[in-house]
Scaffold this motif. Structure first.
Motif, mmCIF file in Angstrom:
data_model
loop_
_atom_site.group_PDB
_atom_site.id
_atom_site.type_symbol
_atom_site.label_atom_id
_atom_site.label_comp_id
_atom_site.label_asym_id
_atom_site.label_seq_id
_atom_site.Cartn_x
_atom_site.Cartn_y
_atom_site.Cartn_z
ATOM 1 N N VAL A 46 0.879 -1.164 0.000
ATOM 2 C CA VAL A 46 0.000 0.000 0.000
ATOM 3 C C VAL A 46 0.917 1.214 0.000
ATOM 4 O O VAL A 46 1.730 1.374 0.906
ATOM 5 C CB VAL A 46 -0.926 0.029 1.235
ATOM 6 N N TYR A 48 1.343 5.585 -0.823
ATOM 7 C CA TYR A 48 0.621 6.841 -0.897
ATOM 8 C C TYR A 48 1.582 7.946 -1.302
ATOM 9 O O TYR A 48 2.689 8.042 -0.770
ATOM 10 C CB TYR A 48 -0.019 7.205 0.451
ATOM 11 N N THR A 54 -3.651 6.929 -2.661
ATOM 12 C CA THR A 54 -3.362 5.554 -2.239
ATOM 13 C C THR A 54 -3.418 4.621 -3.441
ATOM 14 O O THR A 54 -4.338 4.697 -4.252
ATOM 15 C CB THR A 54 -4.364 5.094 -1.174
ATOM 16 N N VAL A 126 3.064 2.725 2.767
ATOM 17 C CA VAL A 126 2.304 2.992 3.987
ATOM 18 C C VAL A 126 2.169 1.708 4.800
ATOM 19 O O VAL A 126 2.219 1.717 6.018
ATOM 20 C CB VAL A 126 0.897 3.539 3.632
ATOM 21 N N LYS A 150 -5.394 8.607 1.967
ATOM 22 C CA LYS A 150 -4.387 7.738 2.581
ATOM 23 C C LYS A 150 -5.090 6.699 3.445
ATOM 24 O O LYS A 150 -6.001 7.027 4.207
ATOM 25 C CB LYS A 150 -3.432 8.578 3.433
#
Length: 164
Positions: A46, A48, A54, A126, A150
């Motif tokens: 993941v 961002y 995202t 992230v 996010k």
């Protein structure tokens, strides 16, 4: 998961820092190709950044990648590779998506390899998960419509569970 991210970032920051080649205790620590590759293989990442928002990407061991991009109605399929550079112990993480794809942040069309230092990719991470935790490789339709906001992997897993 945040501990994993901190470890990944710390390890790669040490490896990529040409101005500080020694780790604690004046002992050199440079991450090698296999160790760098292990940071990506069979992981759901993941990321961002302000340009894209995202993004969620499953990076498979077979060189395939599956990207969930904000607002997309399909999972974008592509390829990935880790390439050596002219600088020892610095590797590029490269992605290639279909010629029919478009990157709205860069204005580039797909079809060719886009590469960046592996450490630079990790700066935007992230959260991570082992394996294809959102099932992106299983189908063309994403488990939910991804927002630009996010989000952590746990938040996205909850969203996926509600969408089923």
């Amino acid at each position: 998961m945040n501990k994993i991210r901190a470890l990944l970032l710390g390890t790669l920051a040490l490896a990529l820092s040409a101005s500080a080649p020694l780790a604690a205790g004046n002992k050199p620590y440079i991450i090698d190709y296999a160790e760098t590759k292990s940071l990506f293989v069979n992981k759901t990442m993941v990321t961002y950044d302000r340009a894209h928002g995202t993004q969620v990407e499953y990076i498979a061991a077979n060189g395939k990648t599956y990207l969930l991009y904000p607002g997309n109605k399909v999972v974008v399929r592509g390829n990935w590779k880790l390439s050596k550079t002219k600088t020892p112990k610095v590797f590029e993480l490269c992605f290639k998506y279909g010629a029919n794809t478009y990157n709205p942040a860069t204005g580039n069309s797909g079809g060719g390899w886009e590469c960046q230092a592996a450490g630079f990719y990790l700066v935007d991470v992230v959260d991570t998960g082992e394996g294809d935790v959102l099932g992106l490789a299983a189908g063309k339709e994403p488990p939910f419509e991804l927002s630009r906001r996010k989000a952590s992997l746990q938040q996205l897993l909850r969203l996926a569970a509600r969408s089923r």
